[in-house]
Design an enzyme around this catalytic site. Sequence first.
Site, PDB file in Angstrom:
ATOM      1  N   CYS A 135       3.179 -25.231 -31.327  1.00  0.00           N
ATOM      2  CA  CYS A 135       1.928 -25.262 -30.555  1.00  0.00           C
ATOM      3  C   CYS A 135       0.712 -25.609 -31.416  1.00  0.00           C
ATOM      4  CB  CYS A 135       1.718 -23.936 -29.840  1.00  0.00           C
ATOM      5  SG  CYS A 135       3.007 -23.669 -28.605  1.00  0.00           S
ATOM      6  N   HIS A 151      -5.539 -23.944 -27.636  1.00  0.00           N
ATOM      7  CA  HIS A 151      -4.168 -24.167 -27.176  1.00  0.00           C
ATOM      8  C   HIS A 151      -3.968 -23.352 -25.897  1.00  0.00           C
ATOM      9  CE1 HIS A 151       0.055 -24.461 -26.827  1.00  0.00           C
ATOM     10  NE2 HIS A 151       0.282 -23.207 -27.169  1.00  0.00           N
ATOM     11  N   ASN A 168       2.043 -24.442 -20.474  1.00  0.00           N
ATOM     12  CA  ASN A 168       2.017 -24.651 -21.927  1.00  0.00           C
ATOM     13  C   ASN A 168       2.788 -25.936 -22.249  1.00  0.00           C
ATOM     14  OD1 ASN A 168       2.272 -24.589 -24.693  1.00  0.00           O
ATOM     15  ND2 ASN A 168       2.931 -22.445 -24.802  1.00  0.00           N
TER      16      ASN A 168
HETATM   17  O1  UT7 Z   1       2.484 -21.157 -27.309  1.00  0.00           O
HETATM   18  C1  UT7 Z   1       3.184 -20.561 -28.335  1.00  0.00           C
HETATM   19  C2  UT7 Z   1       2.853 -19.144 -28.518  1.00  0.00           C
HETATM   20  N1  UT7 Z   1       3.228 -18.378 -27.377  1.00  0.00           N
HETATM   21  C3  UT7 Z   1       2.375 -17.539 -26.820  1.00  0.00           C
HETATM   22  O2  UT7 Z   1       1.261 -17.455 -27.237  1.00  0.00           O
HETATM   23  C4  UT7 Z   1       2.904 -16.691 -25.685  1.00  0.00           C
HETATM   24  C5  UT7 Z   1       2.623 -15.250 -25.959  1.00  0.00           C
HETATM   25  N2  UT7 Z   1       3.103 -14.333 -24.947  1.00  0.00           N
HETATM   26  C6  UT7 Z   1       2.657 -14.308 -23.667  1.00  0.00           C
HETATM   27  O3  UT7 Z   1       1.881 -15.141 -23.247  1.00  0.00           O
HETATM   28  C7  UT7 Z   1       3.064 -13.143 -22.799  1.00  0.00           C
HETATM   29  O4  UT7 Z   1       3.682 -12.175 -23.611  1.00  0.00           O
HETATM   30  C8  UT7 Z   1       4.022 -13.512 -21.639  1.00  0.00           C
HETATM   31  C9  UT7 Z   1       3.254 -14.285 -20.589  1.00  0.00           C
HETATM   32  C10 UT7 Z   1       5.182 -14.312 -22.161  1.00  0.00           C
HETATM   33  C11 UT7 Z   1       4.512 -12.216 -20.979  1.00  0.00           C
HETATM   34  O5  UT7 Z   1       3.401 -11.437 -20.552  1.00  0.00           O
HETATM   35  P1  UT7 Z   1       3.322  -9.882 -20.923  1.00  0.00           P
HETATM   36  O6  UT7 Z   1       2.131  -9.348 -20.264  1.00  0.00           O
HETATM   37  O7  UT7 Z   1       3.392  -9.783 -22.419  1.00  0.00           O
HETATM   38  O8  UT7 Z   1       4.588  -9.306 -20.221  1.00  0.00           O
HETATM   39  P2  UT7 Z   1       5.783  -8.495 -20.861  1.00  0.00           P
HETATM   40  O9  UT7 Z   1       6.656  -9.401 -21.642  1.00  0.00           O
HETATM   41  O10 UT7 Z   1       5.217  -7.287 -21.557  1.00  0.00           O
HETATM   42  O11 UT7 Z   1       6.513  -8.010 -19.569  1.00  0.00           O
HETATM   43  C12 UT7 Z   1       5.924  -7.091 -18.675  1.00  0.00           C
HETATM   44  C13 UT7 Z   1       6.888  -6.882 -17.518  1.00  0.00           C
HETATM   45  C14 UT7 Z   1       8.320  -6.609 -17.977  1.00  0.00           C
HETATM   46  O12 UT7 Z   1       8.883  -5.678 -17.084  1.00  0.00           O
HETATM   47  P3  UT7 Z   1       9.069  -4.151 -17.518  1.00  0.00           P
HETATM   48  O13 UT7 Z   1       9.926  -4.196 -18.738  1.00  0.00           O
HETATM   49  O14 UT7 Z   1       7.697  -3.657 -17.779  1.00  0.00           O
HETATM   50  O15 UT7 Z   1       9.715  -3.559 -16.305  1.00  0.00           O
HETATM   51  C15 UT7 Z   1       9.003  -7.928 -17.829  1.00  0.00           C
HETATM   52  O16 UT7 Z   1      10.379  -7.819 -17.611  1.00  0.00           O
HETATM   53  O17 UT7 Z   1       6.942  -8.080 -16.741  1.00  0.00           O
HETATM   54  C16 UT7 Z   1       8.311  -8.478 -16.612  1.00  0.00           C
HETATM   55  N3  UT7 Z   1       8.370  -9.920 -16.509  1.00  0.00           N
HETATM   56  C17 UT7 Z   1       8.198 -10.582 -15.349  1.00  0.00           C
HETATM   57  N4  UT7 Z   1       7.941 -10.155 -14.103  1.00  0.00           N
HETATM   58  C18 UT7 Z   1       7.789 -11.088 -13.163  1.00  0.00           C
HETATM   59  C19 UT7 Z   1       8.600 -10.827 -17.502  1.00  0.00           C
HETATM   60  N5  UT7 Z   1       8.575 -12.061 -16.993  1.00  0.00           N
HETATM   61  C20 UT7 Z   1       8.317 -11.939 -15.668  1.00  0.00           C
HETATM   62  C21 UT7 Z   1       8.178 -12.863 -14.632  1.00  0.00           C
HETATM   63  N6  UT7 Z   1       7.915 -12.402 -13.393  1.00  0.00           N
HETATM   64  N7  UT7 Z   1       8.276 -14.198 -14.824  1.00  0.00           N
END
Ligand code: UT7
Length: 336
Positions: A119, A260, A290
Amino acid sequence: MQSKNKKIYNAAITGVGMYVPDKILDNKYFESIVDTNDEWIVSRTGIRERRVMENGATSDMAVYAIQDLFKTTKVKPEEIDVIIVATVTPDMFFPATACLVQEKIGATKAWGFDLSAACSGFLFALQTGASLIESGTYKKVIVVGSDKMTAITDYTDRNNCILFGDAASAVLLEPTEDLNYGIKDSLLYVDGSGKESLYMKGGGSLNPPSHETVDKKMHYIYQDGKAVFKVAVIGMADISFEIMKKNELKSEDVAYLVPHQANLRIIDATAKRMGISKDKVMINIDRYGNTTAATIPSCLTEYYRAGKIKKGDNLILSAFGAGYTWGAIYLTWSLD
Ligand code: UT7
């Protein structure tokens, strides 16, 4: 060669172009293939839809973006000296995508190479291209960020499949003797301790392709979103603030943050740290998701064409990605 202290030229962006495929995948589509919903995706990421390249590869998207750039500049393909392709989704391991692009656009005098920094790829490539110009050796360098992320996305993994899309965007770099314009400073870093949080493990010399690597889904992006989110927020916010401080820029001196586009929450945190209001932040994550190396140049292209960037505007470009890689570039816009 010019020394660091006696700069003769700055590298200035003198042309922009972009390409996004026609096919759109909206959040509703993902509701039909994984356990997710529009509300979660929009509130956690800012993404509403993204594009998919159905017929063609990364080089094709790069070519379309460069042809779009040629349409709005007087430059001809045979005048191009260097082509740098920032990508993590090359058409093949080798030859470099830059070679394929060179042939397709007819850049008969160019050399070039691919640059892999995920990225942060566009920023690393932009600084590399700028250095080639500043050296006085090259006059016309194309830097293109092109990624067909859908080729390495696992559409059964709800954590990641909603995030990525396909796009390409290119800039032309040329020398300017007026040092008030062009690329003025950069801060770029890598830290390999991030390698376990975001990677595609299969296919290289470590894990050559086999039935096992396919069965274990090692040819797809793996991301520990939560871990990357934490370091990305700090990394992008700190580096953007650091480059402002280093160049004695106050928030009112900055026309735009060009971040980004990985997650709207990371972008908001970066703008907050810089003391910059939301109307001075370039955004297209809602429409494209992204697109890895294409996010920053596609923002530049869209905002410039919408008449929102003016000659003399100070821009801070910043990114964070796999590696880890991260950085920021400070430039003053030189196009009318
Ligand atoms: O570009 C390169 C660098 N990459 C980045 O900068 C990306 C960095 N990370 C992120 O942008 C975020 O971490 C994500 C968008 C990938 C995820 O968001 P988050 O707020 O960190 O969510 P999380 O991974 O903490 O998940 C929260 C909850 C989980 O459920 P539980 O364990 O709390 O029950 C996940 O299983 O959301 C759940 N979850 C979803 N729910 C609905 C994960 N993906 C989804 C989904 N739909 N697609």
